[in-house]
Design a protein around this motif. Sequence first.
Motif, PDB file in Angstrom:
ATOM      1  N   UNK A   1     -62.586 -25.525  91.098  1.00  0.00           N
ATOM      2  CA  UNK A   1     -62.858 -24.378  91.960  1.00  0.00           C
ATOM      3  C   UNK A   1     -63.852 -24.702  93.073  1.00  0.00           C
ATOM      4  N   UNK A   2     -64.518 -25.848  92.967  1.00  0.00           N
ATOM      5  CA  UNK A   2     -65.537 -26.189  93.970  1.00  0.00           C
ATOM      6  C   UNK A   2     -64.846 -26.643  95.260  1.00  0.00           C
ATOM      7  N   UNK A   3     -65.227 -26.086  96.407  1.00  0.00           N
ATOM      8  CA  UNK A   3     -64.499 -26.398  97.648  1.00  0.00           C
ATOM      9  C   UNK A   3     -64.639 -27.841  98.116  1.00  0.00           C
ATOM     10  N   UNK A   4     -65.713 -28.520  97.744  1.00  0.00           N
ATOM     11  CA  UNK A   4     -65.937 -29.903  98.186  1.00  0.00           C
ATOM     12  C   UNK A   4     -65.561 -30.901  97.092  1.00  0.00           C
ATOM     13  N   UNK A   5     -66.140 -30.761  95.912  1.00  0.00           N
ATOM     14  CA  UNK A   5     -65.912 -31.739  94.851  1.00  0.00           C
ATOM     15  C   UNK A   5     -64.460 -31.776  94.391  1.00  0.00           C
ATOM     16  N   UNK A   6     -63.748 -30.661  94.516  1.00  0.00           N
ATOM     17  CA  UNK A   6     -62.341 -30.667  94.117  1.00  0.00           C
ATOM     18  C   UNK A   6     -61.530 -31.643  94.953  1.00  0.00           C
ATOM     19  N   UNK A   7     -61.994 -31.952  96.156  1.00  0.00           N
ATOM     20  CA  UNK A   7     -61.324 -32.917  97.030  1.00  0.00           C
ATOM     21  C   UNK A   7     -61.943 -34.304  96.935  1.00  0.00           C
ATOM     22  N   UNK A   8     -63.261 -34.371  96.848  1.00  0.00           N
ATOM     23  CA  UNK A   8     -63.943 -35.662  96.852  1.00  0.00           C
ATOM     24  C   UNK A   8     -63.873 -36.385  95.503  1.00  0.00           C
ATOM     25  N   UNK A   9     -63.740 -35.652  94.426  1.00  0.00           N
ATOM     26  CA  UNK A   9     -63.834 -36.234  93.083  1.00  0.00           C
ATOM     27  C   UNK A   9     -62.526 -36.071  92.304  1.00  0.00           C
ATOM     28  N   UNK A  10     -61.403 -36.239  92.974  1.00  0.00           N
ATOM     29  CA  UNK A  10     -60.110 -36.024  92.314  1.00  0.00           C
ATOM     30  C   UNK A  10     -59.910 -36.960  91.128  1.00  0.00           C
ATOM     31  N   UNK A  11     -60.283 -38.198  91.299  1.00  0.00           N
ATOM     32  CA  UNK A  11     -60.112 -39.165  90.218  1.00  0.00           C
ATOM     33  C   UNK A  11     -61.030 -38.835  89.047  1.00  0.00           C
ATOM     34  N   UNK A  12     -62.278 -38.502  89.334  1.00  0.00           N
ATOM     35  CA  UNK A  12     -63.207 -38.161  88.252  1.00  0.00           C
ATOM     36  C   UNK A  12     -62.754 -36.922  87.491  1.00  0.00           C
ATOM     37  N   UNK A  13     -62.190 -35.972  88.207  1.00  0.00           N
ATOM     38  CA  UNK A  13     -61.687 -34.764  87.547  1.00  0.00           C
ATOM     39  C   UNK A  13     -60.491 -35.114  86.663  1.00  0.00           C
ATOM     40  N   UNK A  14     -59.637 -36.021  87.133  1.00  0.00           N
ATOM     41  CA  UNK A  14     -58.506 -36.441  86.317  1.00  0.00           C
ATOM     42  C   UNK A  14     -58.984 -37.141  85.045  1.00  0.00           C
ATOM     43  N   UNK A  15     -59.997 -38.005  85.175  1.00  0.00           N
ATOM     44  CA  UNK A  15     -60.567 -38.670  84.003  1.00  0.00           C
ATOM     45  C   UNK A  15     -61.185 -37.627  83.059  1.00  0.00           C
ATOM     46  N   UNK A  16     -61.876 -36.630  83.617  1.00  0.00           N
ATOM     47  CA  UNK A  16     -62.439 -35.553  82.802  1.00  0.00           C
ATOM     48  C   UNK A  16     -61.352 -34.848  81.993  1.00  0.00           C
ATOM     49  N   UNK A  17     -60.236 -34.552  82.638  1.00  0.00           N
ATOM     50  CA  UNK A  17     -59.135 -33.871  81.942  1.00  0.00           C
ATOM     51  C   UNK A  17     -58.598 -34.721  80.790  1.00  0.00           C
ATOM     52  N   UNK A  18     -58.484 -36.024  81.005  1.00  0.00           N
ATOM     53  CA  UNK A  18     -57.849 -36.894  80.016  1.00  0.00           C
ATOM     54  C   UNK A  18     -58.824 -37.349  78.925  1.00  0.00           C
ATOM     55  N   UNK A  19     -60.092 -37.615  79.315  1.00  0.00           N
ATOM     56  CA  UNK A  19     -61.067 -38.123  78.352  1.00  0.00           C
ATOM     57  C   UNK A  19     -61.849 -36.993  77.688  1.00  0.00           C
ATOM     58  N   UNK A  20     -61.904 -35.842  78.350  1.00  0.00           N
ATOM     59  CA  UNK A  20     -62.628 -34.708  77.790  1.00  0.00           C
ATOM     60  C   UNK A  20     -64.089 -34.638  78.167  1.00  0.00           C
ATOM     61  N   UNK A  21     -64.614 -35.661  78.865  1.00  0.00           N
ATOM     62  CA  UNK A  21     -66.011 -35.679  79.295  1.00  0.00           C
ATOM     63  C   UNK A  21     -66.083 -36.223  80.718  1.00  0.00           C
ATOM     64  N   UNK A  22     -67.134 -35.835  81.432  1.00  0.00           N
ATOM     65  CA  UNK A  22     -67.312 -36.230  82.829  1.00  0.00           C
ATOM     66  C   UNK A  22     -68.051 -37.558  82.894  1.00  0.00           C
ATOM     67  N   UNK A  23     -67.606 -38.423  83.804  1.00  0.00           N
ATOM     68  CA  UNK A  23     -68.257 -39.712  84.030  1.00  0.00           C
ATOM     69  C   UNK A  23     -69.308 -39.580  85.120  1.00  0.00           C
TER      70      UNK A  23
END
Length: 488
Positions: free
Chosen positions: A226-248
């Motif tokens: 939902x974040x207007x900036x990080x949703x675009x800048x951190x796409x890979x990290x968000x994908x890892x969060x979804x798959x691993x269950x924790x944020x890097x």
Amino acid sequence: MSFKIAIIGAGSVGFTKKLFTDILCVPEFRDVEFALTDLSERNLQKIKSILDRVVEFNRLPTRVTATTDRRAALEGARYVISCVRVGGLEAYADDIRIPLKYGIDQCVGDTICAGGILYGQRNIPVILDFCKDILEVAEPGAKFLNYANPMAMNTWAAIEYGKVDTVGLCHGVQHGADQIAEVLGAKSRTELDYICSGINHQTWFIDLRLNGRKIGKDELVAAFEAHPVYSQQEKLRIDVLKRFGVYSTESNGHLSEYLPWYRKRPDEITRWIDMSDWIHGETGGYLRYSTETRNWFETEFPQFLESAARPIDPAKRSNEHASHILEALETNRVYRGHFNVKNNGIIANLPQDAIVESPGFVDRFGINMVAGITLPEGCAATCISSINVQRMSVHAAISGDIDLLKLAVLHDPLVGAVSTPEEVWQMVDEMVVAQARWLPQYADAVPAAKERLSKSRVKTREWAGAARRDVRSIEELRAEKTALKQAV
């Protein structure tokens, strides 16, 4: 309090000034001596003049000395801080350029991957020289604070082979926590509490609490998306969060080069990165940024000198660990942070000889790590892949074994996803030959490497990478800074 702090690689103007002003935010540290050392006399004198201006403007008794004689700088020092880049930007350019010929696209290339491994080969012999000098001329029991990358390899070598009391320091955890606090709507980062653990640049927020309330995966994913900036800048990290269950902790660009999945196909790279800033995945982004920063400092030095004439404001003290560690050790004001040390039971499901980054508390008795942490299995598996590369890389750097070096590069997650063994063998030969002046331990291996290169049949290509940008001119940088000021 009066003691001596030596800074090796002090020609790094921005970082040295930050460490300096942070430390002087501690009232008891007004009388310390800062001994700066670097290979470049010119850079040393520039940074000394800036720090002298800070001292003069703030009417402090602090003493600043500068010398290219490292042993003289280290003599009697209680704390030694390293922020060196062996080979400078010249060698760093090869860390990015040569792997690109073999299809390996790195954003930073200073931790693992092909560039980070070669960077470690250059740094480790020098790190051991630092350790020898510390043991011989520094204050007995002096503490070595390493800020230089590759963090884990440098710290591993200093502890295991240098036999010096060493801690590795990085700011990735703090930056990641700031992001999480922002997306969750915290009024300040003090509302967020967390346990973050793993290895440098692959640490994981395994427990998150906002004002005491536990934050789960689904809530965190929704907040980032939902974040207007990080949703675009951190796409890979968000994908890892979804798959691993924790944020890097690590940035989108850094994280992308430590994993085997996101940068292995050129046409896929742009899907996962963002070009709004170098740190989000740009090919050779940190090399471009570092080059522009150096050029800017060289051209605009009078501005840097003028801006030094300002009061030191403790409210603006950064979250870099060094000043807080020194304060805790000297005053017994307890500090909690995340530190790179040898595992020895800190993380139960990582190898015991590895350098881990995990929570600890500092007081007059030293750095006291929290032991018995267990990482989620996926996080541990990813960390172990990198640890195995780090271990081989350190052993290769110590022994000068080029075959072991090639095996280390071959086992790197991204390199292994992109390159064949034949390509890796030739690439390492090419990098060792190109950087021979900074790799004394491989001197005997260089002639044979040159001979193999002269007969090689492995095809390479001249490739700028999937998302490369040109270094901007001073005029372009000046125009951008002017536009940003006007926008504010």
